[in-house]
Design an enzyme around this catalytic site. Structure first.
Site, PDB file in Angstrom:
ATOM      1  N   GLU A 147     -15.854 -19.016   0.924  1.00  0.00           N
ATOM      2  CA  GLU A 147     -16.409 -20.222   1.534  1.00  0.00           C
ATOM      3  C   GLU A 147     -17.137 -19.896   2.840  1.00  0.00           C
ATOM      4  O   GLU A 147     -18.241 -20.402   3.091  1.00  0.00           O
ATOM      5  CB  GLU A 147     -15.296 -21.247   1.764  1.00  0.00           C
ATOM      6  N   GLU A 179      -8.912 -21.636  -5.516  1.00  0.00           N
ATOM      7  CA  GLU A 179      -8.160 -22.828  -5.138  1.00  0.00           C
ATOM      8  C   GLU A 179      -7.602 -23.592  -6.327  1.00  0.00           C
ATOM      9  O   GLU A 179      -6.445 -24.044  -6.304  1.00  0.00           O
ATOM     10  CB  GLU A 179      -9.051 -23.747  -4.288  1.00  0.00           C
TER      11      GLU A 179
END
Length: 269
Positions: free
Chosen positions: A123, A143
């Protein structure tokens, strides 16, 4: 390199006109911590405010880039660096700024990745400009495998940086990607022998540092601000960014140096 402050989990150094930020928690594969986030944000601010800095290199210590969020802390076992809680209270957005979700440095950011660059690491990567990786580096957004959401910006940014089919596969499978596969889908630009990503990133930074800093910053700003515009809107915005650069002393110095067959001396003027 010259040491320049930082925190216990974020090393700040200067290499000429390049600010080098190193995620420094190798025992945890540089998983995110409060000291790391505070150090990162302070590093971005230093680069923004210091005109002597022309580029930034972001890397990780100990053969890893970043393994993402500290899952032990998320499970309730506490996160290191409680002494930084006051910084988070003063600016509740600090962690998003540190991860480049809510902040974009005006100087170019080159990422040098070795080892794990997963979850929050991938990210943060999406907030950087130029990306280099060692051939054994690993990428991915894990995730969903943990029942979590990649809330650092990936559901928005990834589809704008790589083809949507690849973005959705990365987001929905939670599987790891090799450096060569990440390069193939356009997530990173260079794959180099292991242990040389920082060297390559610094070499790219030196090329940027040799260019006119006002021009470099205007070009970066134009690329991002026009990304979601129509072509007509973007071309108009480009003129507003670009024409003032031609009126600078640096632009005249660049032309003069070319004519005189010498290296230009730019003064941000």
């Amino acid at each position: 390199m010259e040491q320049r402050g930082g925190t216990e989990h974020l090393t700040v150094q200067r290499e000429g006109a390049t600010l080098v930020l190193t995620l420094n928690r190798p025992e945890a594969k540089n998983a995110l911590s409060l000291p790391m986030l505070v150090g990162l944000y302070d590093g971005w601010l230093e680069a923004d405010e210091d005109d002597a800095i022309r580029s930034i290199v972001l890397t990780g210590a100990g053969g890893s880039f970043c393994a993402g969020m500290d899952l032990k802390a998320l499970a309730g076992k506490g996160m290191e660096g409680e002494q930084y809680r006051d910084r988070m209270k003063a600016d509740p957005d600090l962690h998003w700024k540190a991860m480049l979700r809510h902040h974009r440095p005006r100087k170019p950011v080159i990422t040098a990745v070795e080892g794990h660059c997963v979850a929050g690491g991938t990210e943060i990567l999406q907030g950087t400009d130029i990306r280099v990786a060692g051939e054994s580096a690993t990428f991915g957004l894990f995730e969903v495998k943990r029942g979590l959401f990649p809330i650092g910006g990936s559901t928005v940014r990834l589809q704008r940086q790589i083809p949507r089919t690849h973005a959705l596969e990365m987001l929905l499978t939670g599987r790891p990607y090799s450096a060569s596969e990440a390069q193939g889908i356009g997530l990173i630009g260079h794959v180099v022998p292991d242990g040389t990503a920082l060297e390559k990133a610094l070499a790219i930074a030196e090329q940027i540092n040799a260019c006119g800093p006002l021009a470099v910053e205007a070009v970066k700003a134009s690329v991002y601000e026009t990304a979601e515009m129509t072509e007509t809107e973007g071309l108009a915005a480009e003129l507003k960014r670009g024409w003032p650069v031609f009126d600078t002393a640096d632009a005249k110095e660049g032309a003069r140096a070319f004519a005189e067959k010498r290296a230009p001396v730019y003064r941000r003027a």
